[in-house]
Design a protein around this motif. Structure first.
Motif, PDB file in Angstrom:
ATOM      1  N   UNK A   1      -1.624  19.686   1.531  1.00 46.59           N
ATOM      2  CA  UNK A   1      -0.736  19.307   2.629  1.00 46.59           C
ATOM      3  C   UNK A   1      -1.214  19.918   3.944  1.00 46.59           C
ATOM      4  N   UNK A   2      -0.932  19.228   5.040  1.00 46.34           N
ATOM      5  CA  UNK A   2      -1.236  19.773   6.361  1.00 46.34           C
ATOM      6  C   UNK A   2      -0.216  20.858   6.691  1.00 46.34           C
ATOM      7  N   UNK A   3      -0.715  22.052   6.998  1.00 42.77           N
ATOM      8  CA  UNK A   3       0.180  23.158   7.354  1.00 42.77           C
ATOM      9  C   UNK A   3       0.345  23.250   8.861  1.00 42.77           C
ATOM     10  N   UNK A   4      -0.773  23.230   9.596  1.00 41.26           N
ATOM     11  CA  UNK A   4      -0.702  23.322  11.059  1.00 41.26           C
ATOM     12  C   UNK A   4      -2.068  23.046  11.657  1.00 41.26           C
ATOM     13  N   UNK A   5      -2.095  22.831  12.970  1.00 42.32           N
ATOM     14  CA  UNK A   5      -3.339  22.772  13.737  1.00 42.32           C
ATOM     15  C   UNK A   5      -3.259  23.836  14.825  1.00 42.32           C
ATOM     16  N   UNK A   6      -4.244  24.725  14.839  1.00 43.66           N
ATOM     17  CA  UNK A   6      -4.297  25.826  15.798  1.00 43.66           C
ATOM     18  C   UNK A   6      -5.224  25.451  16.941  1.00 43.66           C
ATOM     19  N   UNK A   7      -4.861  25.828  18.157  1.00 42.73           N
ATOM     20  CA  UNK A   7      -5.606  25.479  19.368  1.00 42.73           C
ATOM     21  C   UNK A   7      -6.307  26.720  19.912  1.00 42.73           C
ATOM     22  N   UNK A   8      -7.649  26.674  19.930  1.00 45.78           N
ATOM     23  CA  UNK A   8      -8.418  27.813  20.419  1.00 45.78           C
ATOM     24  C   UNK A   8      -8.189  28.102  21.881  1.00 45.78           C
ATOM     25  N   UNK A   9      -7.944  27.067  22.693  1.00 42.45           N
ATOM     26  CA  UNK A   9      -7.741  27.266  24.132  1.00 42.45           C
ATOM     27  C   UNK A   9      -6.448  28.021  24.419  1.00 42.45           C
ATOM     28  N   UNK A  10      -5.548  28.046  23.440  1.00 38.22           N
ATOM     29  CA  UNK A  10      -4.282  28.765  23.593  1.00 38.22           C
ATOM     30  C   UNK A  10      -4.300  30.115  22.869  1.00 38.22           C
ATOM     31  N   UNK A  11      -5.480  30.496  22.371  1.00 38.05           N
ATOM     32  CA  UNK A  11      -5.604  31.780  21.687  1.00 38.05           C
ATOM     33  C   UNK A  11      -4.951  31.815  20.317  1.00 38.05           C
ATOM     34  N   UNK A  12      -4.756  30.632  19.708  1.00 36.47           N
ATOM     35  CA  UNK A  12      -4.046  30.578  18.425  1.00 36.47           C
ATOM     36  C   UNK A  12      -4.954  30.806  17.228  1.00 36.47           C
ATOM     37  N   UNK A  13      -6.284  30.676  17.421  1.00 37.94           N
ATOM     38  CA  UNK A  13      -7.205  30.797  16.293  1.00 37.94           C
ATOM     39  C   UNK A  13      -7.612  32.262  16.143  1.00 37.94           C
ATOM     40  N   UNK A  14      -6.828  32.993  15.370  1.00 34.66           N
ATOM     41  CA  UNK A  14      -7.111  34.401  15.089  1.00 34.66           C
ATOM     42  C   UNK A  14      -7.199  34.588  13.578  1.00 34.66           C
ATOM     43  N   UNK A  15      -7.832  35.670  13.166  1.00 36.40           N
ATOM     44  CA  UNK A  15      -8.011  35.924  11.735  1.00 36.40           C
ATOM     45  C   UNK A  15      -6.664  36.042  11.028  1.00 36.40           C
ATOM     46  N   UNK A  16      -5.743  36.770  11.618  1.00 40.07           N
ATOM     47  CA  UNK A  16      -4.442  36.977  10.978  1.00 40.07           C
ATOM     48  C   UNK A  16      -3.668  35.666  10.868  1.00 40.07           C
ATOM     49  N   UNK A  17      -3.744  34.825  11.917  1.00 37.66           N
ATOM     50  CA  UNK A  17      -3.028  33.542  11.884  1.00 37.66           C
ATOM     51  C   UNK A  17      -3.626  32.618  10.834  1.00 37.66           C
ATOM     52  N   UNK A  18      -4.953  32.572  10.758  1.00 40.32           N
ATOM     53  CA  UNK A  18      -5.609  31.701   9.784  1.00 40.32           C
ATOM     54  C   UNK A  18      -5.237  32.124   8.367  1.00 40.32           C
ATOM     55  N   UNK A  19      -5.345  33.416   8.067  1.00 37.40           N
ATOM     56  CA  UNK A  19      -5.051  33.910   6.719  1.00 37.40           C
ATOM     57  C   UNK A  19      -3.603  33.621   6.346  1.00 37.40           C
ATOM     58  N   UNK A  20      -2.700  33.887   7.272  1.00 34.49           N
ATOM     59  CA  UNK A  20      -1.275  33.674   7.005  1.00 34.49           C
ATOM     60  C   UNK A  20      -0.995  32.219   6.633  1.00 34.49           C
ATOM     61  N   UNK A  21      -1.579  31.279   7.375  1.00 34.21           N
ATOM     62  CA  UNK A  21      -1.323  29.861   7.111  1.00 34.21           C
ATOM     63  C   UNK A  21      -2.074  29.377   5.873  1.00 34.21           C
ATOM     64  N   UNK A  22      -3.261  29.943   5.612  1.00 36.14           N
ATOM     65  CA  UNK A  22      -4.048  29.523   4.450  1.00 36.14           C
ATOM     66  C   UNK A  22      -3.381  29.905   3.140  1.00 36.14           C
ATOM     67  N   UNK A  23      -2.971  31.159   3.038  1.00 38.66           N
ATOM     68  CA  UNK A  23      -2.478  31.669   1.753  1.00 38.66           C
ATOM     69  C   UNK A  23      -0.956  31.698   1.669  1.00 38.66           C
ATOM     70  N   UNK A  24      -0.281  31.421   2.784  1.00 40.08           N
ATOM     71  CA  UNK A  24       1.174  31.396   2.774  1.00 40.08           C
ATOM     72  C   UNK A  24       1.808  32.760   2.814  1.00 40.08           C
ATOM     73  N   UNK A  25       0.990  33.764   3.105  1.00 38.28           N
ATOM     74  CA  UNK A  25       1.507  35.125   3.224  1.00 38.28           C
ATOM     75  C   UNK A  25       0.541  35.913   4.089  1.00 38.28           C
ATOM     76  N   UNK A  26       0.962  37.038   4.571  1.00 39.59           N
ATOM     77  CA  UNK A  26       0.095  37.888   5.383  1.00 39.59           C
ATOM     78  C   UNK A  26      -0.663  38.853   4.481  1.00 39.59           C
ATOM     79  N   UNK A  27      -1.957  38.986   4.724  1.00 41.75           N
ATOM     80  CA  UNK A  27      -2.778  39.994   4.042  1.00 41.75           C
ATOM     81  C   UNK A  27      -3.244  40.967   5.114  1.00 41.75           C
TER      82      UNK A  27
END
Length: 506
Positions: A220-246
């Protein structure tokens, strides 16, 4: 006119009752680098196979809109004709053909009904210049390194006037220099108006190159992050990928109790008669009980060759030096001797050498220790199932049952099966060669957790890795190799990326 070159609406795809994609929406703007990320089995490759016509129109639900037109790709040639090209992790080149023959295979330059080879070579040179690959187009592909072969694949795509270039884990088998060069090339292609979709598990690459990043999870599509808005960060990617924060991908071990030396090699050398040179030179190394020893170095530094020379020497090197197991000198004539002595080796090539992809989970896990489930030479099927289920649970293998074919598992789950196969042997020393290559961050965390558990139970581990973060995050000590020799030994307290790279490039 829409700024989107690609729109995929409500895409669903099933395999024998298993829903691989469920109403996925995915949009890509013209001239951007868009990363598609998610755990193994999230549906990334399946979505791209729908787009490229590998899974033809009629085998999925939903719509593909490319350049403003709804498309019905019945075969791969249809998507190629529309300007879409996909490059898989396993390159689709003909090794015994030349570079120019590969670039124009299936898209031959003809004069009438006859192939114009002179014009083919001229155009191939032009394509090679576009990808900044300085090789003779008459070179055989098998004589090129993996990084250069990757560029030949891209040149092949460019020769077909590609508008949308899809790359599936393009840097998985590349060293750091080749990876950096490839990412630079993608940025240059972007400047030329070519849109790129890149599937990658390497979060640093995603952060450095992506204009946007779409996350898939469980089809399923979870989200689309925009690099120009500073949304593409390691913590954000991991959280959305695995459904929890590591918080820390490298789990810590509080108690580090090292025991006696389990393995030691002294003045260890391995000569490869086929290459006519030493692949390991006068190596001195030891591993203690309850310790993870990292081996770092660039590709071709001799790390895998060192592991194979220790693990029963299956490649038939001419060996010199001493090998001791728990202080006792040993000489292995075969890998079975190494296994009996308590050594297991998990190969970096799980698909080629590590697993039987056409067999199920239980058959793979028992393969290296059939004696463990047999009596009087007869395999106990019930015991095999029990053992496999135990490892399925303890290794967090995600599959409907142990009857599942290994070839149908995600990369991370395949790696866990490979690990379980060798743990069933009951080793004292486990050699892990690139244990997390090509798997997602969630599966990596699970494998690291398993490694720490094994160490706490008294096992010893040698970990070969090209990821410096992994070496620094998981090792107790680090040996650095270059040109077949161990250039230095670092405690984890003194080791850092700069020191490792200095030693690796000596």
């Amino acid at each position: 006119m829409s700024s989107y070159i690609l729109e995929m609406h409500q895409i669903s795809k099933e395999f024998t009752g298993v829903k691989a994609l469920s109403n996925v929406n995915f949009k890509v703007e013209k001239g951007e680098i868009h990363c598609l990320i998610g755990e193994n089995g999230a549906g990334k490759s399946t979505l791209m196979k729908v787009l490229s016509g590998v899974y033809p129109y009629g085998t999925y639900e939903g719509d593909i809109v490319f350049e403003g037109k709804t498309q019905q790709f019945h075969r791969i040639s249809d998507s190629v004709g529309a300007g879409i090209a996909i490059i898989y992790q396993e390159l689709a080149l003909f090794p015994d053909l030349t570079v120019y023959e590969n670039i124009y295979a299936g898209n031959e330059v003809k004069r009438g009904a006859v192939i114009d080879w002179n014009q083919t070579i001229i155009r191939a040179k032009q394509m090679l210049e576009k990808v900044k690959l300085d090789v003779n187009p008459e070179t055989l592909v098998k004589d090129l390194g993996v990084g250069k072969q990757q560029l030949v694949e891209i040149a092949k795509a460019l020769s077909k006037n590609v508008k949308l270039l899809i790359l599936d884990e393009p840097t998985a088998a590349l060293n750091e220099d080749d990876s950096e060069n490839l990412l630079k090339l993608l940025c240059e292609l972007k400047e030329q108006g070519i849109t790129c979709i890149m599937i990658s598990h390497k979060l640093k690459e995603v952060i450095s190159i992506a204009d946007k990043a779409t996350v898939l999870r469980d089809g399923k599509t979870i989200c689309t992050l925009d690099g120009s808005k500073g949304e593409i960060t390691e913590s954000a990617i991991i959280k959305h990928m695995v459904g929890r924060e590591i918080d820390d991908i490298y789990p810590k071990r509080d108690n580090k109790n090292y025991g006696e030396r389990v393995l030691e090699i002294r003045n260890w050398s391995a000569y490869d008669a086929n290459l006519g040179r030493h692949v390991v030179k006068n190596a001195n190394l030891h591993v203690r009980k309850g310790e993870i020893v990292g081996i770092a170095g660039l590709m071709g530094s001799g790390r895998t060759e060192l592991a194979m020379s220790i693990f029963g020497n299956p490649r038939g090197y001419k060996l010199q030096g001493e090998l001791l197991i728990e202080g006792t000198p040993k000489s292995f004539a075969h890998t079975s001797d190494a296994i009996k002595a308590g050594i297991s080796y998990v190969t970096e090539d799980r698909k080629g050498n590590g697993l039987f992809l056409l067999q199920d989970i239980k058959s793979n896990i028992s393969a290296a220790n059939l004696h463990g489930i047999s009596k009087n030479g007869v395999i106990n099927d019930n015991e095999e199932v029990k053992v496999a289920n135990d490892y399925k649970q303890s290794m967090y293998i995600k599959a409907p049952s142990v009857e599942q074919l290994v070839g149908n598992l995600s990369g991370g789950n395949q790696q866990k099966v490979s690990l379980g196969k060798w743990l069933f042997v009951g080793p004292k020393l486990l050699i892990l060669d690139e244990p997390t290559r090509g798997i997602d961050v969630g599966a990596k965390f699970e494998i690291y957790t398993i490694m720490n558990q094994l160490i706490s139970e008294g096992m010893s581990i040698i970990m070969i890795s090209s990821e410096l973060g992994e070496v620094l995050g998981m090792s107790d000590r680090v040996y650095v190799m270059a040109e077949g020799a161990i250039k230095g030994e670092l405690s984890i307290e003194e080791a850092d990326q700069e020191k490792i790279m200095q030693l690796a490039t000596q």
